[in-house]
Motif scaffolding. Structure first.
Motif, mmCIF file in Angstrom:
data_model
loop_
_atom_site.group_PDB
_atom_site.id
_atom_site.type_symbol
_atom_site.label_atom_id
_atom_site.label_comp_id
_atom_site.label_asym_id
_atom_site.label_seq_id
_atom_site.Cartn_x
_atom_site.Cartn_y
_atom_site.Cartn_z
ATOM 1 N N LEU A 113 -4.552 15.450 -2.824
ATOM 2 C CA LEU A 113 -4.188 14.218 -2.134
ATOM 3 C C LEU A 113 -2.685 13.958 -2.241
ATOM 4 C CD1 LEU A 113 -5.014 11.689 -0.583
ATOM 5 C CD2 LEU A 113 -5.517 10.610 -2.783
ATOM 6 N N GLU A 114 -2.117 14.187 -3.414
ATOM 7 C CA GLU A 114 -0.670 14.000 -3.590
ATOM 8 C C GLU A 114 0.124 14.937 -2.681
ATOM 9 O OE1 GLU A 114 -0.523 12.550 -8.251
ATOM 10 O OE2 GLU A 114 -0.469 14.694 -7.798
ATOM 11 N N LEU A 115 -0.312 16.185 -2.576
ATOM 12 C CA LEU A 115 0.382 17.141 -1.715
ATOM 13 C C LEU A 115 0.352 16.692 -0.251
ATOM 14 C CD1 LEU A 115 -0.827 20.513 -3.266
ATOM 15 C CD2 LEU A 115 1.510 19.583 -3.307
ATOM 16 N N LEU A 116 -0.784 16.182 0.171
ATOM 17 C CA LEU A 116 -0.881 15.680 1.550
ATOM 18 C C LEU A 116 -0.022 14.437 1.736
ATOM 19 C CD1 LEU A 116 -4.691 16.184 2.145
ATOM 20 C CD2 LEU A 116 -2.833 17.385 3.318
ATOM 21 N N ALA A 117 -0.076 13.521 0.770
ATOM 22 C CA ALA A 117 0.713 12.287 0.866
ATOM 23 C C ALA A 117 2.203 12.587 0.921
ATOM 24 C CB ALA A 117 0.382 11.365 -0.302
ATOM 25 N N GLU A 118 2.633 13.621 0.204
ATOM 26 C CA GLU A 118 4.051 13.995 0.191
ATOM 27 C C GLU A 118 4.550 14.404 1.575
ATOM 28 O OE1 GLU A 118 4.428 17.001 -2.829
ATOM 29 O OE2 GLU A 118 4.069 15.554 -4.443
ATOM 30 N N ARG A 119 3.654 14.737 2.467
ATOM 31 C CA ARG A 119 4.032 15.148 3.822
ATOM 32 C C ARG A 119 4.152 13.958 4.773
ATOM 33 N NH1 ARG A 119 0.022 20.056 4.932
ATOM 34 N NH2 ARG A 119 1.165 20.113 6.898
ATOM 35 N N THR A 120 3.921 12.738 4.261
ATOM 36 C CA THR A 120 4.046 11.525 5.068
ATOM 37 C C THR A 120 5.418 10.902 4.830
ATOM 38 O OG1 THR A 120 3.198 9.986 3.398
ATOM 39 C CG2 THR A 120 1.554 11.124 4.774
ATOM 40 N N PRO A 121 5.805 9.937 5.665
ATOM 41 C CA PRO A 121 7.099 9.279 5.458
ATOM 42 C C PRO A 121 7.195 8.499 4.139
ATOM 43 C CG PRO A 121 6.322 8.913 7.687
ATOM 44 C CD PRO A 121 5.200 9.568 6.936
ATOM 45 N N ASN A 122 6.058 8.054 3.592
ATOM 46 C CA ASN A 122 6.108 7.257 2.370
ATOM 47 C C ASN A 122 4.872 7.549 1.519
ATOM 48 O OD1 ASN A 122 6.185 5.284 0.372
ATOM 49 N ND2 ASN A 122 7.031 3.738 1.748
ATOM 50 N N ALA A 123 4.968 8.598 0.716
ATOM 51 C CA ALA A 123 3.828 9.047 -0.095
ATOM 52 C C ALA A 123 3.319 7.957 -1.026
ATOM 53 C CB ALA A 123 4.209 10.285 -0.900
ATOM 54 N N ALA A 124 4.216 7.247 -1.664
ATOM 55 C CA ALA A 124 3.797 6.199 -2.609
ATOM 56 C C ALA A 124 3.000 5.117 -1.895
ATOM 57 C CB ALA A 124 5.016 5.602 -3.311
ATOM 58 N N GLN A 125 3.437 4.752 -0.692
ATOM 59 C CA GLN A 125 2.728 3.713 0.076
ATOM 60 C C GLN A 125 1.342 4.193 0.496
ATOM 61 O OE1 GLN A 125 3.843 0.441 0.766
ATOM 62 N NE2 GLN A 125 1.668 0.302 1.194
ATOM 63 N N VAL A 126 1.229 5.436 0.893
ATOM 64 C CA VAL A 126 -0.074 5.990 1.277
ATOM 65 C C VAL A 126 -1.045 5.909 0.098
ATOM 66 C CG1 VAL A 126 -1.306 8.117 1.898
ATOM 67 C CG2 VAL A 126 0.803 7.496 3.092
ATOM 68 N N LEU A 127 -0.596 6.363 -1.058
ATOM 69 C CA LEU A 127 -1.462 6.348 -2.240
ATOM 70 C C LEU A 127 -1.803 4.925 -2.659
ATOM 71 C CD1 LEU A 127 0.177 9.245 -4.255
ATOM 72 C CD2 LEU A 127 -1.921 9.321 -2.890
ATOM 73 N N SER A 129 -1.929 2.273 -0.705
ATOM 74 C CA SER A 129 -2.841 1.714 0.298
ATOM 75 C C SER A 129 -4.266 2.217 0.103
ATOM 76 C CB SER A 129 -2.354 2.047 1.708
ATOM 77 O OG SER A 129 -1.118 1.415 1.958
ATOM 78 N N LEU A 130 -4.415 3.498 -0.184
ATOM 79 C CA LEU A 130 -5.756 4.032 -0.456
ATOM 80 C C LEU A 130 -6.347 3.395 -1.707
ATOM 81 C CD1 LEU A 130 -5.241 7.787 0.448
ATOM 82 C CD2 LEU A 130 -6.675 6.128 1.671
ATOM 83 N N GLY A 131 -5.514 3.163 -2.720
ATOM 84 C CA GLY A 131 -5.965 2.468 -3.916
ATOM 85 C C GLY A 131 -6.431 1.057 -3.607
ATOM 86 N N TRP A 132 -5.711 0.377 -2.721
ATOM 87 C CA TRP A 132 -6.114 -0.977 -2.305
ATOM 88 C C TRP A 132 -7.483 -0.948 -1.638
ATOM 89 C CZ3 TRP A 132 -0.819 -2.236 0.334
ATOM 90 C CH2 TRP A 132 0.098 -2.614 -0.644
ATOM 91 N N MET A 133 -7.721 0.082 -0.827
ATOM 92 C CA MET A 133 -9.034 0.188 -0.166
ATOM 93 C C MET A 133 -10.137 0.329 -1.212
ATOM 94 S SD MET A 133 -8.637 -0.241 3.025
ATOM 95 C CE MET A 133 -10.192 0.296 3.669
ATOM 96 N N GLY A 134 -9.873 1.096 -2.241
ATOM 97 C CA GLY A 134 -10.854 1.236 -3.317
ATOM 98 C C GLY A 134 -11.133 -0.096 -3.989
ATOM 99 N N ASP A 135 -10.082 -0.883 -4.210
ATOM 100 C CA ASP A 135 -10.251 -2.201 -4.823
ATOM 101 C C ASP A 135 -11.087 -3.117 -3.938
ATOM 102 O OD1 ASP A 135 -8.647 -1.320 -6.897
ATOM 103 O OD2 ASP A 135 -6.845 -2.360 -6.191
#
Length: 138
Positions: A113-127, A129-135
């Motif tokens: 997941l981190e490797l995929l997120a790193e290919r986006t404009p904002n990896a930290a935001q992607v991760l 946001s996904l964490g927020w969905m889990g919450d």
């Protein structure tokens, strides 16, 4: 009269399609556990010890949970024990081998997941946001 379905935004449709593909990619990183088994072990690792509560927490049917619990137990990855004062209840825990496998597979899935997120404009935001969905799901 049946109401027609509401039209979803293109962004929501793209997100659903991306999550569908993403789940498959992350699942492939866990070649020693099915995604269903990972979800059961994750819930147990997170403190959900009662077999009777797993189905509702994971939004799965009781036969699916029973099958997964039986399979994981036969593989020696989880242990079942009686609950004092309740003859029908079963408490679940990860065995030492199960805890090690779970940690290893979760690390591999996380890295994918981190490797995929790193290919986006904002990896930290992607991760995040996904964490927020889990919450929200909890």
């Amino acid at each position: 009269m049946i109401e027609p379905p509401t039209t979803s935004s293109p962004a929501a449709i793209n997100a659903v399609r991306a999550l569908s593909r993403l789940s498959r990619i992350v699942e492939r990183a866990s070649d020693e556990l099915s995604f269903a088994d990972y979800r059961v072990m994750s819930a147990i690792s997170g403190g959900e010890a009662r077999a009777s509560r797993l189905a509702s927490r994971l939004l799965l049917g009781k036969p699916t949970i029973s099958s997964s619990v039986d399979s994981l137990s036969k593989r020696g990855l989880i242990v079942k024990s009686s609950v004092e004062g309740d003859n029908r209840a079963i408490e679940l825990g990860l065995s030492p081998e199960g805890a090690e496998l779970f940690a290893r597979m979760e690390a591999r899935m996380t890295r994918q997941l981190e490797l995929l997120a790193e290919r986006t404009p904002n990896a930290a935001q992607v991760l995040q946001s996904l964490g927020w969905m889990g919450d929200v799901i909890e």
